[in-house]
Write a protein that holds these residues in place. Structure first.
Motif, PDB file in Angstrom:
ATOM      1  N   ARG A  20       0.773  -1.238  -0.050  1.00 49.75           N
ATOM      2  CA  ARG A  20       0.083   0.016   0.033  1.00 49.75           C
ATOM      3  C   ARG A  20       0.833   1.345  -0.052  1.00 49.75           C
ATOM      4  O   ARG A  20       0.293   2.257  -0.602  1.00 49.75           O
ATOM      5  CB  ARG A  20      -0.816  -0.062   1.230  1.00 49.75           C
ATOM      6  CG  ARG A  20      -1.893   1.245   1.150  1.00 49.75           C
ATOM      7  CD  ARG A  20      -3.105   0.816   2.178  1.00 49.75           C
ATOM      8  NE  ARG A  20      -2.455   0.731   3.550  1.00 49.75           N
ATOM      9  CZ  ARG A  20      -2.567   2.202   4.177  1.00 49.75           C
ATOM     10  NH1 ARG A  20      -2.749   3.314   3.415  1.00 49.75           N
ATOM     11  NH2 ARG A  20      -2.044   2.226   5.327  1.00 49.75           N
ATOM     12  N   THR A 331      -6.354   0.573  -6.948  1.00 53.42           N
ATOM     13  CA  THR A 331      -7.197  -0.769  -6.652  1.00 53.42           C
ATOM     14  C   THR A 331      -6.648  -1.881  -6.006  1.00 53.42           C
ATOM     15  O   THR A 331      -5.526  -1.923  -6.169  1.00 53.42           O
ATOM     16  CB  THR A 331      -7.975  -1.299  -8.282  1.00 53.42           C
ATOM     17  OG1 THR A 331      -6.815  -1.760  -9.011  1.00 53.42           O
ATOM     18  CG2 THR A 331      -8.673  -0.312  -8.879  1.00 53.42           C
ATOM     19  N   ASP A 332      -7.519  -2.791  -5.642  1.00 51.56           N
ATOM     20  CA  ASP A 332      -7.029  -4.109  -4.905  1.00 51.56           C
ATOM     21  C   ASP A 332      -6.751  -5.156  -6.146  1.00 51.56           C
ATOM     22  O   ASP A 332      -7.098  -4.805  -7.218  1.00 51.56           O
ATOM     23  CB  ASP A 332      -7.901  -4.609  -3.876  1.00 51.56           C
ATOM     24  CG  ASP A 332      -9.375  -5.175  -4.316  1.00 51.56           C
ATOM     25  OD1 ASP A 332      -9.517  -5.268  -5.657  1.00 51.56           O
ATOM     26  OD2 ASP A 332     -10.293  -5.062  -3.613  1.00 51.56           O
ATOM     27  N   ARG A 336     -10.995  -3.948  -7.259  1.00 45.59           N
ATOM     28  CA  ARG A 336     -11.958  -2.693  -6.775  1.00 45.59           C
ATOM     29  C   ARG A 336     -11.426  -1.726  -6.251  1.00 45.59           C
ATOM     30  O   ARG A 336      -9.976  -1.829  -5.578  1.00 45.59           O
ATOM     31  CB  ARG A 336     -12.509  -3.717  -5.835  1.00 45.59           C
ATOM     32  CG  ARG A 336     -13.376  -4.950  -6.264  1.00 45.59           C
ATOM     33  CD  ARG A 336     -13.946  -5.832  -5.126  1.00 45.59           C
ATOM     34  NE  ARG A 336     -12.752  -6.230  -4.020  1.00 45.59           N
ATOM     35  CZ  ARG A 336     -12.828  -7.103  -3.156  1.00 45.59           C
ATOM     36  NH1 ARG A 336     -14.011  -7.485  -2.546  1.00 45.59           N
ATOM     37  NH2 ARG A 336     -11.788  -7.300  -2.507  1.00 45.59           N
ATOM     38  N   GLU A 337     -12.037  -0.581  -6.055  1.00 44.99           N
ATOM     39  CA  GLU A 337     -11.459   0.358  -5.510  1.00 44.99           C
ATOM     40  C   GLU A 337     -12.021   0.355  -3.970  1.00 44.99           C
ATOM     41  O   GLU A 337     -12.784   0.690  -3.611  1.00 44.99           O
ATOM     42  CB  GLU A 337     -12.070   1.864  -6.071  1.00 44.99           C
ATOM     43  CG  GLU A 337     -11.609   2.103  -7.392  1.00 44.99           C
ATOM     44  CD  GLU A 337     -12.191   3.376  -7.893  1.00 44.99           C
ATOM     45  OE1 GLU A 337     -11.763   4.374  -7.434  1.00 44.99           O
ATOM     46  OE2 GLU A 337     -12.600   3.515  -8.851  1.00 44.99           O
ATOM     47  N   ARG A 338     -10.744   0.145  -3.126  1.00 44.52           N
ATOM     48  CA  ARG A 338     -11.013  -0.032  -1.840  1.00 44.52           C
ATOM     49  C   ARG A 338     -10.013   0.842  -0.889  1.00 44.52           C
ATOM     50  O   ARG A 338      -9.080   0.931  -1.584  1.00 44.52           O
ATOM     51  CB  ARG A 338     -11.012  -1.396  -1.380  1.00 44.52           C
ATOM     52  CG  ARG A 338     -12.202  -2.375  -1.788  1.00 44.52           C
ATOM     53  CD  ARG A 338     -13.382  -2.238  -1.107  1.00 44.52           C
ATOM     54  NE  ARG A 338     -14.159  -3.278  -1.496  1.00 44.52           N
ATOM     55  CZ  ARG A 338     -15.030  -2.851  -2.368  1.00 44.52           C
ATOM     56  NH1 ARG A 338     -15.100  -1.954  -3.286  1.00 44.52           N
ATOM     57  NH2 ARG A 338     -15.984  -4.052  -3.075  1.00 44.52           N
ATOM     58  N   PRO A 339     -10.522   1.381   0.377  1.00 41.72           N
ATOM     59  CA  PRO A 339      -9.589   2.176   1.187  1.00 41.72           C
ATOM     60  C   PRO A 339      -8.174   1.330   1.366  1.00 41.72           C
ATOM     61  O   PRO A 339      -6.947   2.101   1.193  1.00 41.72           O
ATOM     62  CB  PRO A 339     -10.083   2.545   2.255  1.00 41.72           C
ATOM     63  CG  PRO A 339     -11.657   2.528   2.116  1.00 41.72           C
ATOM     64  CD  PRO A 339     -11.633   1.480   0.674  1.00 41.72           C
ATOM     65  N   GLN A 340      -8.269   0.131   1.515  1.00 43.67           N
ATOM     66  CA  GLN A 340      -7.184  -0.713   1.799  1.00 43.67           C
ATOM     67  C   GLN A 340      -6.209  -0.746   0.854  1.00 43.67           C
ATOM     68  O   GLN A 340      -4.956  -1.373   0.727  1.00 43.67           O
ATOM     69  CB  GLN A 340      -7.496  -1.976   2.268  1.00 43.67           C
ATOM     70  CG  GLN A 340      -8.579  -1.983   3.630  1.00 43.67           C
ATOM     71  CD  GLN A 340     -10.050  -1.874   3.336  1.00 43.67           C
ATOM     72  OE1 GLN A 340     -10.247  -1.353   2.122  1.00 43.67           O
ATOM     73  NE2 GLN A 340     -10.764  -1.565   4.373  1.00 43.67           N
ATOM     74  N   ASP A 344      -8.838   5.995   0.155  1.00 40.80           N
ATOM     75  CA  ASP A 344     -10.069   6.269  -0.002  1.00 40.80           C
ATOM     76  C   ASP A 344     -10.179   7.693  -0.654  1.00 40.80           C
ATOM     77  O   ASP A 344     -11.198   8.130  -1.103  1.00 40.80           O
ATOM     78  CB  ASP A 344     -11.028   6.338   1.001  1.00 40.80           C
ATOM     79  CG  ASP A 344     -10.780   7.036   2.238  1.00 40.80           C
ATOM     80  OD1 ASP A 344      -9.627   7.564   2.482  1.00 40.80           O
ATOM     81  OD2 ASP A 344     -11.525   6.982   3.201  1.00 40.80           O
TER      82      ASP A 344
END
Length: 355
Positions: A20, A331-332, A336-340, A344
Protein backbone atom coordinates in the motif's frame (compact mmCIF):
# COMPACT_ATOMS: atom_id res chain seq x y z
CA UNK A 1 -0.95 6.21 6.90
CA UNK A 2 -2.56 6.16 10.32
CA UNK A 3 -3.05 3.36 12.81
CA UNK A 4 -4.79 3.02 16.18
CA UNK A 5 -1.52 2.24 17.99
CA UNK A 6 1.12 4.91 18.45
CA UNK A 7 4.26 4.10 16.45
CA UNK A 8 2.56 1.45 14.31
CA UNK A 9 3.07 3.36 11.04
CA UNK A 10 6.73 3.84 11.93
CA UNK A 11 7.00 0.09 12.47
CA UNK A 12 5.24 -0.73 9.19
CA UNK A 13 7.60 1.59 7.32
CA UNK A 14 10.47 -0.64 8.35
CA UNK A 15 9.21 -3.00 5.65
CA UNK A 16 10.83 -2.07 2.31
CA UNK A 17 8.03 -3.64 0.26
CA UNK A 18 4.78 -2.58 1.91
CA UNK A 19 2.37 -2.77 -1.03
CA UNK A 20 0.00 0.00 0.00
CA UNK A 21 2.80 2.44 0.82
CA UNK A 22 4.44 1.54 -2.47
CA UNK A 23 1.27 2.44 -4.37
CA UNK A 24 0.92 5.74 -2.54
CA UNK A 25 4.54 6.57 -3.30
CA UNK A 26 4.09 5.65 -6.98
CA UNK A 27 1.13 8.05 -7.26
CA UNK A 28 3.21 10.85 -5.76
CA UNK A 29 6.11 10.03 -8.07
CA UNK A 30 3.85 10.04 -11.12
CA UNK A 31 2.22 13.39 -10.32
CA UNK A 32 5.60 14.74 -9.15
CA UNK A 33 4.46 17.77 -7.10
CA UNK A 34 6.94 20.36 -5.87
CA UNK A 35 4.95 20.89 -2.66
CA UNK A 36 2.78 18.21 -1.15
CA UNK A 37 0.40 17.87 1.81
CA UNK A 38 -0.28 14.36 3.10
CA UNK A 39 -3.29 14.02 5.40
CA UNK A 40 -3.66 11.28 8.01
CA UNK A 41 0.04 10.62 8.47
CA UNK A 42 0.80 9.70 12.09
CA UNK A 43 3.68 11.51 13.78
CA UNK A 44 4.30 12.83 17.32
CA UNK A 45 1.45 14.99 18.56
CA UNK A 46 3.81 17.71 19.75
CA UNK A 47 5.18 18.00 16.22
CA UNK A 48 8.30 16.77 14.52
CA UNK A 49 9.17 13.44 12.93
CA UNK A 50 9.61 10.23 14.87
CA UNK A 51 11.25 8.75 11.78
CA UNK A 52 8.11 7.75 9.87
CA UNK A 53 8.23 10.66 7.41
CA UNK A 54 11.97 10.22 6.89
CA UNK A 55 11.51 6.50 6.23
CA UNK A 56 8.70 7.11 3.76
CA UNK A 57 10.85 9.65 1.91
CA UNK A 58 13.99 7.48 1.97
CA UNK A 59 12.65 3.97 1.44
CA UNK A 60 9.68 4.69 -0.83
CA UNK A 61 9.71 8.11 -2.50
CA UNK A 62 13.47 8.08 -3.14
CA UNK A 63 13.25 4.66 -4.82
CA UNK A 64 11.32 3.89 -7.99
CA UNK A 65 7.88 2.41 -7.26
CA UNK A 66 5.86 0.59 -9.93
CA UNK A 67 8.09 1.99 -12.66
CA UNK A 68 7.74 5.64 -11.62
CA UNK A 69 10.79 7.92 -11.25
CA UNK A 70 12.10 8.58 -7.75
CA UNK A 71 11.41 11.96 -6.10
CA UNK A 72 13.06 13.84 -3.25
CA UNK A 73 11.68 16.25 -0.66
CA UNK A 74 14.47 17.72 1.46
CA UNK A 75 12.16 20.13 3.31
CA UNK A 76 9.50 18.71 5.63
CA UNK A 77 7.10 20.04 8.25
CA UNK A 78 5.25 17.90 10.79
CA UNK A 79 3.05 20.33 12.77
CA UNK A 80 1.77 19.66 16.29
CA UNK A 81 -1.75 18.26 16.32
CA UNK A 82 -4.83 18.29 18.55
CA UNK A 83 -5.73 14.72 17.58
CA UNK A 84 -5.56 12.36 20.54
CA UNK A 85 -4.61 15.15 22.95
CA UNK A 86 -6.60 14.28 26.08
CA UNK A 87 -8.90 16.91 27.55
CA UNK A 88 -8.72 17.79 31.24
CA UNK A 89 -12.53 17.81 31.32
CA UNK A 90 -15.00 15.16 30.20
CA UNK A 91 -16.12 15.99 26.67
CA UNK A 92 -18.66 13.27 25.82
CA UNK A 93 -20.42 13.34 29.20
CA UNK A 94 -19.81 9.72 30.26
CA UNK A 95 -18.06 10.76 33.46
CA UNK A 96 -14.55 9.65 32.53
CA UNK A 97 -11.64 10.80 30.37
CA UNK A 98 -10.93 8.29 27.59
CA UNK A 99 -9.60 8.43 24.05
CA UNK A 100 -10.64 9.02 21.35
CA UNK A 101 -13.87 10.72 22.41
CA UNK A 102 -12.36 12.97 25.10
CA UNK A 103 -9.55 14.33 22.95
CA UNK A 104 -9.20 17.86 21.60
CA UNK A 105 -9.40 16.22 18.17
CA UNK A 106 -10.61 12.68 17.52
CA UNK A 107 -7.70 10.27 17.85
CA UNK A 108 -6.59 7.12 19.63
CA UNK A 109 -3.21 8.64 20.46
CA UNK A 110 -1.63 12.08 20.34
CA UNK A 111 -0.68 12.67 16.71
CA UNK A 112 -3.15 10.18 15.22
CA UNK A 113 -4.50 11.37 11.82
CA UNK A 114 -1.98 14.26 11.66
CA UNK A 115 -0.77 15.85 8.44
CA UNK A 116 2.67 16.62 7.01
CA UNK A 117 4.03 18.95 4.34
CA UNK A 118 6.82 17.94 1.95
CA UNK A 119 8.61 20.42 -0.32
CA UNK A 120 11.43 20.75 -2.80
CA UNK A 121 11.71 24.39 -1.81
CA UNK A 122 12.79 25.78 1.57
CA UNK A 123 10.09 26.20 4.19
CA UNK A 124 10.55 29.33 6.30
CA UNK A 125 10.19 27.52 9.63
CA UNK A 126 10.64 30.60 11.81
CA UNK A 127 7.77 32.38 10.07
CA UNK A 128 5.20 29.56 10.32
CA UNK A 129 1.98 30.60 12.04
CA UNK A 130 -0.51 28.21 13.62
CA UNK A 131 -3.87 28.35 15.37
CA UNK A 132 -3.80 25.02 17.19
CA UNK A 133 -4.80 26.43 20.59
CA UNK A 134 -7.60 28.78 19.50
CA UNK A 135 -10.68 27.86 21.55
CA UNK A 136 -13.85 27.07 19.67
CA UNK A 137 -15.93 29.44 21.78
CA UNK A 138 -13.57 32.32 20.92
CA UNK A 139 -14.42 32.24 17.21
CA UNK A 140 -16.84 35.11 16.48
CA UNK A 141 -20.22 33.76 15.38
CA UNK A 142 -19.28 30.17 16.28
CA UNK A 143 -21.77 27.33 15.79
CA UNK A 144 -21.06 25.34 18.99
CA UNK A 145 -24.09 23.20 19.90
CA UNK A 146 -25.85 25.02 22.72
CA UNK A 147 -26.09 23.05 25.95
CA UNK A 148 -24.29 19.96 24.62
CA UNK A 149 -20.87 20.42 26.26
CA UNK A 150 -20.34 21.30 29.92
CA UNK A 151 -19.18 24.81 30.76
CA UNK A 152 -15.79 23.41 31.77
CA UNK A 153 -15.42 21.54 28.46
CA UNK A 154 -16.46 24.63 26.48
CA UNK A 155 -13.80 26.66 28.26
CA UNK A 156 -11.14 24.15 27.16
CA UNK A 157 -12.20 22.76 23.78
CA UNK A 158 -10.13 23.97 20.84
CA UNK A 159 -11.58 24.68 17.42
CA UNK A 160 -9.03 23.01 15.13
CA UNK A 161 -9.41 19.23 15.19
CA UNK A 162 -5.79 18.90 13.95
CA UNK A 163 -4.20 22.29 13.30
CA UNK A 164 -4.51 25.33 11.06
CA UNK A 165 -1.11 26.42 9.77
CA UNK A 166 0.30 29.15 7.54
CA UNK A 167 3.61 28.02 6.02
CA UNK A 168 5.72 30.36 3.85
CA UNK A 169 7.72 28.68 1.06
CA UNK A 170 10.70 30.33 -0.64
CA UNK A 171 10.40 29.50 -4.34
CA UNK A 172 13.49 30.98 -5.95
CA UNK A 173 13.15 34.17 -3.94
CA UNK A 174 9.37 34.43 -4.33
CA UNK A 175 7.28 33.73 -1.22
CA UNK A 176 4.26 31.46 -1.55
CA UNK A 177 2.11 30.88 1.55
CA UNK A 178 0.54 27.49 2.19
CA UNK A 179 -2.68 27.59 4.21
CA UNK A 180 -3.26 24.04 5.41
CA UNK A 181 -5.79 22.27 7.61
CA UNK A 182 -7.82 19.06 7.85
CA UNK A 183 -11.22 19.77 9.46
CA UNK A 184 -13.23 17.07 11.19
CA UNK A 185 -15.73 15.18 8.99
CA UNK A 186 -19.32 16.42 9.47
CA UNK A 187 -20.59 12.96 10.44
CA UNK A 188 -20.51 10.55 13.41
CA UNK A 189 -22.57 12.92 15.56
CA UNK A 190 -26.16 13.12 16.83
CA UNK A 191 -29.03 15.55 16.62
CA UNK A 192 -26.78 18.26 18.05
CA UNK A 193 -24.61 18.08 14.87
CA UNK A 194 -21.43 18.79 16.84
CA UNK A 195 -19.10 17.53 14.08
CA UNK A 196 -20.99 19.28 11.29
CA UNK A 197 -20.87 22.50 13.29
CA UNK A 198 -17.18 22.10 14.02
CA UNK A 199 -16.39 21.39 10.37
CA UNK A 200 -18.27 24.56 9.46
CA UNK A 201 -16.33 26.64 11.96
CA UNK A 202 -12.95 25.13 11.03
CA UNK A 203 -13.66 26.30 7.49
CA UNK A 204 -14.73 29.68 8.85
CA UNK A 205 -11.36 29.89 10.61
CA UNK A 206 -9.65 29.08 7.32
CA UNK A 207 -11.50 31.95 5.66
CA UNK A 208 -10.62 34.27 8.55
CA UNK A 209 -6.92 33.42 8.08
CA UNK A 210 -6.91 34.33 4.38
CA UNK A 211 -8.86 37.52 5.21
CA UNK A 212 -6.26 38.54 7.81
CA UNK A 213 -9.09 38.96 10.31
CA UNK A 214 -8.31 41.34 13.17
CA UNK A 215 -9.79 39.02 15.81
CA UNK A 216 -7.27 36.26 15.09
CA UNK A 217 -4.49 35.56 17.59
CA UNK A 218 -2.08 32.78 16.68
CA UNK A 219 -0.29 30.35 18.99
CA UNK A 220 2.61 32.80 19.47
CA UNK A 221 0.28 35.63 20.44
CA UNK A 222 0.51 37.53 17.16
CA UNK A 223 -2.59 39.13 15.70
CA UNK A 224 -4.01 38.65 12.23
CA UNK A 225 -3.59 35.93 9.64
CA UNK A 226 -2.24 35.95 6.09
CA UNK A 227 -0.48 39.20 5.12
CA UNK A 228 -2.60 41.27 2.75
CA UNK A 229 -1.99 40.83 -1.00
CA UNK A 230 0.01 37.64 -0.41
CA UNK A 231 0.18 34.85 -2.94
CA UNK A 232 -1.12 31.68 -1.32
CA UNK A 233 -2.54 28.20 -1.84
CA UNK A 234 -5.16 26.61 0.41
CA UNK A 235 -4.50 22.86 0.73
CA UNK A 236 -6.29 20.11 2.59
CA UNK A 237 -8.90 17.45 2.97
CA UNK A 238 -11.62 19.90 3.96
CA UNK A 239 -14.29 17.21 4.44
CA UNK A 240 -16.85 19.45 2.75
CA UNK A 241 -18.61 19.40 -0.60
CA UNK A 242 -20.63 22.38 -1.84
CA UNK A 243 -23.12 20.11 -3.67
CA UNK A 244 -23.42 16.90 -1.64
CA UNK A 245 -22.73 15.29 1.71
CA UNK A 246 -23.86 15.91 5.27
CA UNK A 247 -21.96 19.11 6.00
CA UNK A 248 -23.26 22.63 6.50
CA UNK A 249 -22.77 24.19 3.08
CA UNK A 250 -22.34 27.87 3.89
CA UNK A 251 -18.71 27.78 5.05
CA UNK A 252 -17.37 25.76 2.09
CA UNK A 253 -19.38 27.95 -0.27
CA UNK A 254 -17.96 31.10 1.32
CA UNK A 255 -14.44 29.73 0.90
CA UNK A 256 -14.77 28.50 -2.69
CA UNK A 257 -16.45 31.73 -3.81
CA UNK A 258 -14.18 34.03 -1.82
CA UNK A 259 -12.87 36.93 -3.93
CA UNK A 260 -9.23 36.14 -3.06
CA UNK A 261 -9.56 32.51 -4.27
CA UNK A 262 -8.95 31.70 -7.94
CA UNK A 263 -12.56 31.27 -9.07
CA UNK A 264 -11.76 29.22 -12.16
CA UNK A 265 -10.06 26.56 -10.00
CA UNK A 266 -12.52 26.63 -7.11
CA UNK A 267 -15.75 26.48 -9.11
CA UNK A 268 -15.08 27.24 -12.78
CA UNK A 269 -13.67 25.59 -15.85
CA UNK A 270 -10.31 24.75 -14.25
CA UNK A 271 -11.62 22.77 -11.28
CA UNK A 272 -9.36 19.70 -10.87
CA UNK A 273 -10.90 16.79 -12.78
CA UNK A 274 -10.29 13.13 -13.58
CA UNK A 275 -11.43 10.56 -16.10
CA UNK A 276 -11.72 7.72 -13.59
CA UNK A 277 -14.28 9.26 -11.26
CA UNK A 278 -17.08 8.60 -13.73
CA UNK A 279 -16.77 4.85 -13.16
CA UNK A 280 -17.53 5.20 -9.45
CA UNK A 281 -21.02 4.15 -8.35
CA UNK A 282 -21.72 5.84 -4.98
CA UNK A 283 -24.24 4.21 -2.68
CA UNK A 284 -26.14 7.52 -2.42
CA UNK A 285 -27.45 9.72 -5.25
CA UNK A 286 -25.15 12.66 -5.97
CA UNK A 287 -25.68 16.05 -7.61
CA UNK A 288 -21.99 16.89 -8.06
CA UNK A 289 -19.93 16.16 -11.16
CA UNK A 290 -18.18 12.76 -11.06
CA UNK A 291 -15.15 14.27 -12.79
CA UNK A 292 -14.61 16.52 -9.74
CA UNK A 293 -14.96 13.85 -7.06
CA UNK A 294 -11.92 13.19 -4.90
CA UNK A 295 -13.33 10.53 -2.56
CA UNK A 296 -14.75 7.08 -3.19
CA UNK A 297 -18.03 8.07 -1.55
CA UNK A 298 -18.67 10.34 -4.55
CA UNK A 299 -17.71 13.66 -2.96
CA UNK A 300 -15.34 16.53 -3.67
CA UNK A 301 -13.54 16.78 -0.34
CA UNK A 302 -9.88 17.51 -1.21
CA UNK A 303 -8.76 20.90 -2.43
CA UNK A 304 -5.80 22.84 -3.82
CA UNK A 305 -7.03 26.42 -4.09
CA UNK A 306 -4.58 29.04 -5.43
CA UNK A 307 -5.15 32.71 -4.73
CA UNK A 308 -6.71 34.85 -7.44
CA UNK A 309 -3.41 36.70 -8.00
CA UNK A 310 -1.65 33.52 -9.20
CA UNK A 311 -1.46 32.27 -12.78
CA UNK A 312 -2.89 28.75 -13.05
CA UNK A 313 -1.62 26.54 -15.87
CA UNK A 314 -3.50 23.28 -15.38
CA UNK A 315 -5.03 21.03 -12.73
CA UNK A 316 -6.26 17.51 -12.18
CA UNK A 317 -7.24 14.63 -9.90
CA UNK A 318 -5.23 11.41 -10.03
CA UNK A 319 -8.06 8.96 -10.72
CA UNK A 320 -7.11 6.79 -13.72
CA UNK A 321 -9.88 5.38 -15.90
CA UNK A 322 -10.31 1.67 -16.53
CA UNK A 323 -8.02 1.62 -19.58
CA UNK A 324 -5.17 3.49 -17.88
CA UNK A 325 -2.12 1.29 -17.10
CA UNK A 326 -1.83 3.08 -13.73
CA UNK A 327 -5.32 2.05 -12.69
CA UNK A 328 -3.88 -0.69 -10.45
CA UNK A 329 -2.42 1.97 -8.15
CA UNK A 330 -5.90 2.71 -6.77
CA UNK A 331 -7.41 -0.80 -6.83
CA UNK A 332 -6.94 -4.07 -4.99
CA UNK A 333 -5.97 -7.40 -6.57
CA UNK A 334 -9.55 -7.86 -7.78
CA UNK A 335 -9.69 -4.45 -9.43
CA UNK A 336 -11.92 -2.91 -6.74
CA UNK A 337 -11.50 0.62 -5.42
CA UNK A 338 -11.07 0.07 -1.69
CA UNK A 339 -9.41 2.23 0.99
CA UNK A 340 -7.17 -0.72 1.83
CA UNK A 341 -5.83 -0.69 -1.73
CA UNK A 342 -4.18 2.68 -1.18
CA UNK A 343 -6.48 5.44 -0.01
CA UNK A 344 -10.16 6.39 -0.07
CA UNK A 345 -9.06 9.85 -1.28
CA UNK A 346 -7.50 10.87 -4.58
CA UNK A 347 -4.51 13.16 -5.07
CA UNK A 348 -5.46 16.65 -6.27
CA UNK A 349 -2.92 18.83 -8.06
CA UNK A 350 -2.71 22.32 -9.53
CA UNK A 351 0.18 23.78 -11.57
CA UNK A 352 0.84 27.47 -11.00
CA UNK A 353 3.37 29.94 -12.41
CA UNK A 354 5.24 32.23 -10.02
CA UNK A 355 6.53 35.24 -11.94
Amino acid sequence: MSAAASGEILRQLEQPDHERFSKLAAIIQHVNPDVLMLCEFDHPGLGGDDGAVARFCQHYLALSQHGQPAVSYPYRYCPPSNTGLAMANDLDGDGKITLPNDAQGFGEHHGHFSFVILSRYPLLDEEIKSWQTLRWQDLPGHQMPEGYYSAAACAELRLSSKNHVLVPVNVGGAILHLVCCHPTPPVFDGHEKRNARRNHDELALLTAIIEDAEHLVDDKGSSGGLPRDSRFVVMGDLNADMADGDGMKRAIRDLLLHPTIHRSVSSGRMTPKSLGGRFLRPWQPRRGRPSEWTHISGLRLDYVLPSANLEVLQSGVFWPDKKDPLRHLITDARGRERPQAGSDHRLVWVDIALK
